[in-house]
Design a protein around this motif. Structure first.
Motif, mmCIF file in Angstrom:
data_model
loop_
_atom_site.group_PDB
_atom_site.id
_atom_site.type_symbol
_atom_site.label_atom_id
_atom_site.label_comp_id
_atom_site.label_asym_id
_atom_site.label_seq_id
_atom_site.Cartn_x
_atom_site.Cartn_y
_atom_site.Cartn_z
ATOM 1 N N ASN A 10 0.832 -1.221 0.173
ATOM 2 C CA ASN A 10 -0.037 -0.025 0.130
ATOM 3 C C ASN A 10 0.997 1.315 0.099
ATOM 4 O O ASN A 10 0.279 2.397 -0.125
ATOM 5 C CB ASN A 10 -0.907 0.111 1.216
ATOM 6 C CG ASN A 10 -0.485 0.102 2.718
ATOM 7 O OD1 ASN A 10 0.788 -0.351 2.760
ATOM 8 N ND2 ASN A 10 -0.977 0.730 3.401
ATOM 9 N N ILE A 11 2.153 1.292 0.042
ATOM 10 C CA ILE A 11 2.983 2.320 0.094
ATOM 11 C C ILE A 11 3.680 2.400 -1.153
ATOM 12 O O ILE A 11 4.386 1.197 -1.628
ATOM 13 C CB ILE A 11 4.072 2.426 1.054
ATOM 14 C CG1 ILE A 11 2.949 2.546 2.712
ATOM 15 C CG2 ILE A 11 4.769 3.652 1.251
ATOM 16 C CD1 ILE A 11 3.987 2.218 3.679
ATOM 17 N N PHE A 27 0.837 7.127 -0.791
ATOM 18 C CA PHE A 27 0.280 5.662 -0.904
ATOM 19 C C PHE A 27 -0.243 5.221 -2.094
ATOM 20 O O PHE A 27 -0.263 6.222 -3.162
ATOM 21 C CB PHE A 27 -0.956 5.937 0.138
ATOM 22 C CG PHE A 27 -0.796 5.778 1.478
ATOM 23 C CD1 PHE A 27 -0.577 4.815 2.217
ATOM 24 C CD2 PHE A 27 -0.451 7.222 2.095
ATOM 25 C CE1 PHE A 27 -0.339 4.846 3.605
ATOM 26 C CE2 PHE A 27 -0.300 7.008 3.452
ATOM 27 C CZ PHE A 27 -0.136 6.019 4.142
ATOM 28 N N HIS A 28 -0.443 4.106 -2.452
ATOM 29 C CA HIS A 28 -1.023 3.517 -3.720
ATOM 30 C C HIS A 28 -2.096 4.445 -4.484
ATOM 31 O O HIS A 28 -2.124 4.325 -5.586
ATOM 32 C CB HIS A 28 -1.219 2.015 -3.539
ATOM 33 C CG HIS A 28 -0.021 1.472 -4.102
ATOM 34 N ND1 HIS A 28 0.887 1.609 -5.086
ATOM 35 C CD2 HIS A 28 0.574 0.269 -3.334
ATOM 36 C CE1 HIS A 28 1.811 0.704 -5.006
ATOM 37 N NE2 HIS A 28 1.663 -0.210 -3.971
ATOM 38 N N GLY A 53 4.300 -1.496 5.173
ATOM 39 C CA GLY A 53 2.897 -1.273 5.717
ATOM 40 C C GLY A 53 2.790 -1.738 7.151
ATOM 41 O O GLY A 53 2.261 -1.082 7.928
ATOM 42 N N SER B 582 -5.235 0.824 4.701
ATOM 43 C CA SER B 582 -4.401 1.166 3.806
ATOM 44 C C SER B 582 -3.909 2.743 4.018
ATOM 45 O O SER B 582 -2.538 2.838 4.008
ATOM 46 C CB SER B 582 -4.798 1.161 2.393
ATOM 47 O OG SER B 582 -5.795 1.898 2.124
ATOM 48 N N GLY B 583 -4.445 3.592 4.081
ATOM 49 C CA GLY B 583 -4.354 4.999 4.725
ATOM 50 C C GLY B 583 -3.442 5.298 5.845
ATOM 51 O O GLY B 583 -3.564 4.401 6.815
#
Lengths: 69, 628
Positions: A10-11, A27-28, A53, B582-583
Motif C-alpha cells: 500500500n505504500i 500511498f498507492h 505497511g 491502507s491509509g
C-alpha cells in the motif's frame, strides 16, 4: 522532497527531510501525507523494514501527527 | 434447440410505438450463446430487432412478464405465456446506418430477435467520427463504446444528476478528461464553477486552478473578481445591501462620477462620457467611494447647511493644531472630526447637512473592505484600482487567464468564498463570462468560433426551484440563449428536484446516475422527451459509475458504464474511510498526540494547507535544474 520508491502493498514511496524531521509517504491511491517530528532513526528503520505497511501501522500510525499534502 | 438462436418471439400487439411480443415456446430463458458471446434474454433495457423486409426496426424492452400481457388478454390467458413490452425507437437498412424514428410499423406475427454485439455496433458505433468522444462502454456489451456528440453536448446543454455516492464527480472528471484531450481538441475550453474545491486534484494536469488562497506549490493562481466589473445591481447586494431610493440614487451618481473621473484621467478610445453608464466595466475606487460618502455623512463642519464643502470639514486637532487623524481611504481608516458644538461664544461646529440614510450600509461596507476574506473582490491584485481609479491591468488579461490559459480547463474554486455572497458571486462570474462571449461572439476568441463549456457543480445550491436569485436568472439566460453564442452549460446536481424546472428542461442531454428519491426521479423522467419511462425505472438500481444517457448528444438512450479516471485522478469528494487499513487515518488506529492549535491557525487563516508541511517547491526546482 525526494521520495524513494519502495516495494509494498500500500505504500508507493517514502521521503524524509532531516532539517524539519518530516517523513513523507505516498500511498498507492496517489495520496501523499507528511508525518511531523519523526526522528531520523525511525525513518531509517522504516526504509529498511521488511514489511513497510506493518511498520507504518505499528510504529508510525498513532504516534506522529500528520497532514495531507 | 430453436433453429435461429437469436429468435425471441413474435409481435402480437402494436399500439403506436409500444408493442407486445410473445416469447416463443422454445426460446431459452436465461443465457443464449451466439458467436461465442453470451446474451441474457428478456433483460429490461436491452434491445430487440424486428426485421421487416429490407428494414430492421429496433426497440428497447421496457417490461417483461405477466404484466406485459396486453390488457384484453389478461383475463383469458393463463400466466404460462411469456410477454415483453418493447418501445420502438428507430430503424436501419439491413447493412445501413441506424436512424431515430420509424417509417413503418411491425405487425402481428413479425419475428423479434435478440440484438447481438454486431447489431449494437451498427446502432452505436461510429468511433471514427471526430466529433464523437468515447466516455465509457455500454452496460450490456463491453466491446461497444459509448460515444457522445460533443457538438450537441455543448450547444444543447446537459445535466448530470445522481444521488450522493453514485459516482457523479468521478463521472464528471472522467467526462471532462475525455473532452480535454489535448491532441484531439487542442483548443477545448471548459470552465468549472467548483464550490467545494473537489476537482483540482482530479484534473490537475489539464486545468488551471483559481482559488482564493492558492497553493503555490501546486501552481494554483489567486482568484480575483474585480468589483468594478460588476453591474450596479450586482455590486449593491455584495457591498452596501438594500438601500432606499434616495440613497440608491446618490450612490449611483457617485459611482458614475468616479467612473467619469477615471476615463477623464485615463482616456479609453472606446468609452466617452456620452456612452458611459453606471454598469460599464470601468475601474473606480470603492475605497474612495466609501471614504467620500463617509465624510459626506459623518463629517462635522465649521459652517452650516449649504455652505459646507471639503474645506469646511472640522477635523479633530491635537495640541499642535494638526489633525489627529485625517483618515486613509485605501486602509479604510475613517477621519476623526470634532463633535457638534452649538454653544454660544465657542467656535460653532455643525453636523453634516446631508440627509442621506447611509450610515449603517457604509459601516457594513467598511467592515467588508477591511475583511481579508473579501480581498479577492475588493483588492483584486493587479486589478485593484488606486485612489484615482487606475489599475495596473485591465480586464483583458483577466479574461485571457480564464478563457485562454495554457490548459483546456479552468477551475474557479469558490470553496473559500463567504457563504453569504456565494450566490451573488456565481451570478457575477457567469454574467462576466456571458457578456464577454456575447459581445465578442464574432471574434476568434469569442464563443461562436471557440465554444465554451461551463460546468456548474452542485447547482442546486444556487439554482433552487423557487430561487429567483441572480444566479438562476443568469443560468436561465445561458440555457435559453447560450446556444447562439457558443456557451454550453453542464449542470451537475444531486438534487434535480430542487433545480428550477425551466433550467433542467432546457438541458438537451441528461446523464442520470443512480437516483433513489422518488421526487428526483419523477423530475428527471418528466424532462425527458423520449417514451422511455421503462428505461428510467431502473434509475434506483444503477451501479456506481453507471449512467443512463438520453437526449441529443446520443443517438439512442444508452445505459453506460462511464470510464472512471485513474485512481490518482479522482475528485476529492471520495468518502472518508472510517475503517481504513491502507491509509494513515481511520478509527482503527491508536490516537496520536493531538495539537489543535494548528487547526485554529488554519481556521483563522481560512486555509486548509497545513503550515507545517515541508515546502517542496524549492526542492522541485533544484531537481529540475539537475535534469537540465
Amino acid at each position: 522532497m525526494n521520495r524513494i520508491p519502495v516495494e509494498s502493498s500500500n505504500i508507493m514511496s517514502i521521503g524524509y527531510d532531516q532539517v524539519t524531521q518530516t517523513l513523507e509517504v505516498e500511498f498507492h491511491k496517489g495520496r501523499i501525507y507528511q508525518y511531523f517530528d519523526v526522528p531520523q532513526a525511525v525513518y531509517e528503520e522504516f526504509i529498511c523494514a521488511g514489511s513497510k505497511g506493518a511498520y507504518l501501522a505499528t510504529q508510525i500510525k498513532g504516534y506522529y501527527r500528520y497532514a495531507r499534502v | 434447440m430453436p433453429k435461429n438462436p437469436t429468435l425471441l418471439g413474435t409481435v402480437q400487439d402494436v399500439q403506436g410505438a409500444t408493442i407486445s411480443i410473445e416469447l416463443s415456446e422454445d426460446t431459452i430463458t436465461g443465457l443464449a450463446f451466439i458467436n461465442g458471446h453470451g446474451y441474457r434474454i428478456g433483460q429490461v433495457s436491452s434491445f430487440v430487432r424486428i426485421p421487416i423486409g429490407y428494414i430492421d426496426l429496433f426497440g428497447i424492452v421496457s417490461q417483461v412478464g405477466a404484466s406485459a400481457l396486453p390488457e384484453r388478454l389478461s383475463l383469458s390467458e393463463s400466466h404460462g405465456h411469456r410477454w415483453m413490452t418493447v418501445q420502438l425507437i428507430g430503424e436501419s437498412y439491413q447493412r445501413g446506418e441506424f436512424k431515430r424514428g420509424l417509417s413503418q410499423f411491425p405487425t402481428i406475427g413479425d419475428t423479434a430477435h435478440l440484438v447481438t454485439e454486431q447489431d449494437l455496433a451498427r446502432i452505436y458505433g461510429r468511433p471514427d467520427a471526430p466529433n464523437f468522444v468515447k466516455i465509457g462502454h455500454l452496460a450490456s456489451a463491453e466491446s461497444i463504446p459509448a460515444l457522445i456528440d460533443i457538438n450537441k453536448l455543448l450547444t444543447r446543454h446537459s445535466a448530470i444528476v445522481g444521488a450522493t455516492g453514485a459516482g457523479k464527480s468521478t463521472t464528471v472528471a472522467g467526462l471532462l478528461l475525455s473532452l480535454a484531450d489535448k491532441k484531439k481538441y487542442p483548443s477545448a475550453r471548459i470552465i468549472i464553477i467548483d464550490i467545494h474545491g473537489e476537482y483540482s486534484s482530479a484534473l490537475n494536469d489539464h486545468a488551471t486552478v483559481f482559488r482564493i488562497n492558492p497553493d503555490i506549490n501546486k501552481n494554483e493562481e489567486p482568484l480575483f473578481v474585480p468589483y468594478w466589473a460588476m453591474t450596479f445591481d450586482e455590486l449593491l447586494p455584495i457591498t452596501l445591501g438594500s438601500l432606499d431610493d434616495a440613497s440608491r440614487g446618490a450612490l449611483l451618481e457617485k459611482i458614475m462620477s468616479l467612473k467619469l473621473a477615471t476615463i477623464a484621467s485615463h482616456p479609453m478610445s472606446e468609452i466617452s462620457s456620452n456612452n458611459l453608464t453606471v454598469d460599464t466595466p470601468i475601474p473606480f475606487s470603492l475605497h474612495k467611494l466609501w471614504f467620500d460618502l463617509h465624510c459626506l455623512i459623518n463629517a462635522t463642519h465649521t459652517s452650516a447647511g449649504s455652505g459646507q464643502s471639503a474645506d469646511t470639514m472640522a477635523f479633530e486637532l491635537d495640541e499642535n493644531g494638526n489633525p489627529v487623524q485625517i483618515g486613509d481611504a485605501m486602509k479604510v481608516i475613517a477621519p476623526r472630526f470634532k463633535p457638534q458644538n452649538l454653544a454660544s461664544g465657542a467656535e460653532k461646529i455643525y453636523l453634516s447637512g446631508s440627509a442621506l440614510n447611509l450610515r449603517r450600509p457604509l459601516e457594513s461596507l467598511a467592515s467588508k473592505l477591511r475583511d481579508t476574506r473579501f480581498d479577492f473582490l475588493f483588492r483584486p491584485g493587479l486589478w485593484t484600482p488606486n485612489i484615482e481609479g487606475k489599475t495596473e491591468e485591465d480586464l483583458d488579461s483577466l479574461l485571457e487567464k480564464w478563457f485562454g490559459g495554457p490548459q483546456p480547463i479552468t477551475i474557479l474554486d469558490l470553496s473559500g468564498v463567504p457563504i453569504m455572497i456565494l450566490t451573488n458571486l456565481v451570478s457575477v462570474l457567469l454574467r462576466i463570462v456571458y457578456d464577454s462571449l456575447f459581445w465578442g461572439r464574432n471574434l476568434s476568441e469569442g464563443g461562436r468560433e471557440r465554444p465554451i463549456l461551463i460546468v456548474l457543480e452542485e447547482a442546486h445550491v444556487y439554482l433552487g426551484q423557487n430561487d429567483t436569485g441572480p444566479a438562476a436568472a443568469v443560468v436561465k439566460k445561458f440555457v435559453k440563449e447560450g446556444r447562439k453564442y457558443g456557451i454550453g452549460a453542464m449542470i451537475v446536481s444531486q438534487r434535480p428536484s430542487e433545480i428550477d424546472a425551466t433550467i433542467l428542461s432546457q438541458c438537451g442531454t441528461i446523464f442520470s446516475m443512480r437516483l433513489s428519491n422518488p421526487s428526483d426521479r419523477a423530475h428527471v423522467t418528466g424532462t425527458v422527451s423520449d417514451n422511455l419511462e421503462g428505461l428510467f425505472n431502473s434509475l434506483p438500481i444503477l451501479r456506481i459509475g453507471e449512467a443512463i444517457i438520453v437526449g441529443e448528444a446520443v443517438h439512442l438512450p444508452v445505459r453506460t458504464i462511464i470510464d472512471p479516471p485513474p485512481a490518482n485522478r479522482r475528485p476529492d469528494s471520495c468518502d472518508p474511510l472510517v475503517y481504513d487499513n491502507s491509509g494513515p487515518g481511520g478509527w482503527n488506529r491508536e490516537k496520536e498526540k493531538s495539537d489543535y492549535t494548528e487547526m485554529v491557525t488554519m481556521w483563522r487563516k481560512q486555509q486548509y494547507r497545513s503550515p507545517r508541511l515541508v515546502d517542496n517547491a524549492a526542492e522541485i526546482n533544484r531537481t529540475d535544474e539537475v535534469k537540465e
